[in-house]
Design a protein around this motif. Structure first.
Motif: not given
Length: 627
Positions: A45-51
């Protein structure tokens, strides 16, 4: 290897690693598997938010992990298409999944299949992520089937129960019907265009004959009808409630069932170039929204009521994409994922506090004993009912406003009637379960759920209050619209706006419909100004039709299941056993019979052999002389 490449492929890697670890070594991790599995999805989820922020401030991109199939001119890679549509879905899928994982730690803590459960849940998240980011139809189809498989194994998670295993099989079989059409559509698309790559296909669509585009669109839509539980392939979803409640929240409300809507939005170029196919989508969505809400009016199983609500709300989404309002459909998809996930988690909390009870008739007065669950359930109910300022008001009203202003008045009227019924049946649940007279078994110790379950509920309730403001009016210039509509710029506008009715007038009508539904439920179940039994008796034929789910399962059983079963028994008992096995066994029996009769010739006595030889010679000579 740049940062965007690494982030993109780390997002599915973590849940994939979780599936592998808990599947093989879960028994060694014991209770820790739930915490680590949840942490993996939180990282995704954190990586998706960064993307999401990278794409928001720059632009979309395509990245390939490795070439998959390169045969002559046919080239397909494990590639990701990262644009605004996919990053919105990634944030939603991983965000809701993370909360459901955390909730599941408390809900499933005493289950003997604890590690197995988190292994399957991680596999689903991985499959859903890959479905969302796929940039070609082959990769999409593989993970389209993968999420269906995950649904099957999670519905039947408690496989010792016959009802659970039967529900899993039903979901699998019904989805195969829609997926068969989807597969044929993929084949036809490849034959027509010579490629399975999205971008190349979209460039070629305007030059393909309309009839071909229409057939392709309808075949693809067949897959969406099955996956998103639209009429007539909706029958699997209510039975899917046999699975653990967090599974219902994640797969059968927030993510997998929305794959059909996402697929149409992703292939908006194909659907927009076929007005007939789009109007079929609109018609099916309109009918399903009304039909499912009608059934939900009289049910008593709280999970199945919410399940029918999911089918109905998916109908709204199909109404939106069916008229070319793809942004409105996606906004309701995101909004619905939040408040419907919330409703299922709160239903699970009720079950947790009542030792698994689901029957509304055995509840009542729960507000004082389960305040957090009650308040969050009410928030979910208000969002579902489209009452401002909750998210459902903004997202559902955006759809109904577009339906009206594009001139589809019949669908708009049905949508408003459905909104009234929706508010009625969800507040029927709320008033009976939390505020009505208690019918709870006195032996039960009713209690609030632990914080590991209530905190995700509170977070989702907060989002249900906040997220709607992304679509703040006027709807077609909202923040969400401004962000996403650029991904739909290649769609052909077959249904332009013909009215300019102010949004606030249309919204007022929708809100009044919702309030009327709530008020009617209040009169029946709190004020008791009207006796529900009186209404039931006055409208008994209609009530019976709703209560028995319009007899769709019985009709299917009579028209499809029994004939297929009878034909299968005929093939088994007559063709297989009597004819095929009978022929083989008959030949063997004949040889056995003649062997028994002729074995007497071989008796070991020389005189018998000479006699047999003599008879044979005489017979040969006789034949020679008379021929």
């Amino acid at each position: 290897m740049d940062a965007k490449f690494i982030i993109t492929w780390l997002i599915p890697l973590f849940p994939f690693a979780g599936w592998f670890l808990w599947g093989l070594f879960g028994k060694y991790f014991k209770g820790y598997s739930g915490y680590i599995a949840s942490a993996f999805v939180v990282i995704s989820f954190i990586l998706s938010s960064i993307l999401f922020f990278i794409v928001s401030y720059t632009h979309g991109f395509t990245t390939t992990l490795y070439p998959w199939i390169y045969a002559a001119t046919f080239k397909v890679g494990v590639s990701a298409d990262i644009d605004r549509l996919s990053v919105i879905m990634l944030v939603m899928v991983t965000g809701v999944s993370a909360l459901v994982h955390i909730y599941s730690i408390g809900y499933m803590q005493d289950d003997k299949g604890f590690a197995r459960y988190f292994s399957f849940l991680n596999l689903f998240v991985f499959s859903m992520i890959m479905l969302v980011i796929a940039n070609n139809l082959l990769l999409l189809y593989v993970f389209w089937e993968a999420v269906g498989f995950c649904s099957y194994i999670l519905i039947g998670f408690w496989y010792e129960k016959k009802s659970a295993s039967d529900a899993g099989k039903k979901a699998f079989i019904v989805n195969r019907v829609g997926d068969f059409g989807f597969a044929i559509g993929v084949f036809l698309l490849f034959i027509t265009t010579g490629t399975l790559n999205y971008e190349t296909i979209f460039k070629m669509i305007p030059s393909i004959p309309t009839i071909t585009v229409t057939i392709i669109a309808l075949l693809l839509f067949a897959g969406a009808v099955g996956k998103s539980a639209q009429f007539p392939l909706h029958v699997w979803l209510p039975d899917a409630m046999e699975g653990p409640t967090p599974v219902s929240a994640l797969i059968h409300a927030a993510t997998m069932v929305t794959a059909g809507v996402y697929m149409i939005a992703r292939f908006h170029v194909i659907f927009s170039y076929s007005q007939f196919a789009s109007e079929v989508v609109l018609t099916i969505g309109t009918f399903t929204a009304f039909f499912a809400a009608f059934i939900a009016l009289t049910q008593f199983d709280i999970k199945r009521i919410i399940a029918y609500s999911t089918i109905s709300q998916l109908g709204y989404m199909f109404m939106a994409v069916g008229i070319g309002s793809y942004t409105a459909g996606m906004f309701h998809l995101i909004s619905h994922a939040v408040f419907k996930g919330l409703l299922f988690l709160t239903a699970g909390s009720v079950m947790h506090g009542l030792a698994g009870e689901l029957d509304l008739r055995k509840m009542g007065g729960l507000y004082s004993k389960m305040k957090t669950t009650a308040i969050t359930f009410i928030v979910g109910g208000l969002a579902l009912s489209g009452i401002p300022p909750f998210s459902g008001f903004f997202s559902k009203d955006a759809i109904l406003a577009d339906v009206y202003n594009k001139g589809f008045y019949f669908s708009w009227v049905i949508g408003e009637i459905t909104a009234l019924m929706t508010a009625f049946y969800i507040f029927r649940v709320i008033f009976i379960a939390f505020f009505g007279e208690s019918n709870v078994d006195p032996k039960l110790h009713v209690h609030e759920s632990p914080k590991i379950m209530t905190v995700p509920m509170i977070i989702l309730a907060s989002l249900a209050l906040i997220i709607g403001f992304l679509g703040i009016p006027p709807f077609n210039t909202s923040v969400f619209y401004s962000f996403l509509h650029v991904d739909f710029k290649n769609a052909y506008n077959f249904a332009p706006f013909i009215n300019n009715t102010p949004w606030y007038i249309l919204s007022l009508i929708s809100v009044l419909a919702g309030l009327l539904g709530i008020f009617t439920a209040y009169l029946l179940y709190i004020k008791k100004a009207i006796n529900p039994e009186t209404i039931k008796n006055v409208f008994k034929p209609i009530y019976t039709l709703s209560y028995n789910k319009v007899y769709i399962d019985e009709i299917y059983n009579f028209i499809i299941v029994k004939p297929v079963l009878s034909f299968s028994n005929f093939l088994w008992k007559i063709i297989d056993v009597s004819i095929i096995d009978g022929a083989v066994n008959g030949v063997a029996s004949s040889f056995a019979f003649f062997s028994i009769k002729t074995k007497k010739i071989q008796n070991g006595m020389l005189m018998s052999y000479i006699l047999t030889l003599t008879i044979g010679v005489v017979a040969l000579l006789f034949y020679f002389f008379i021929r």
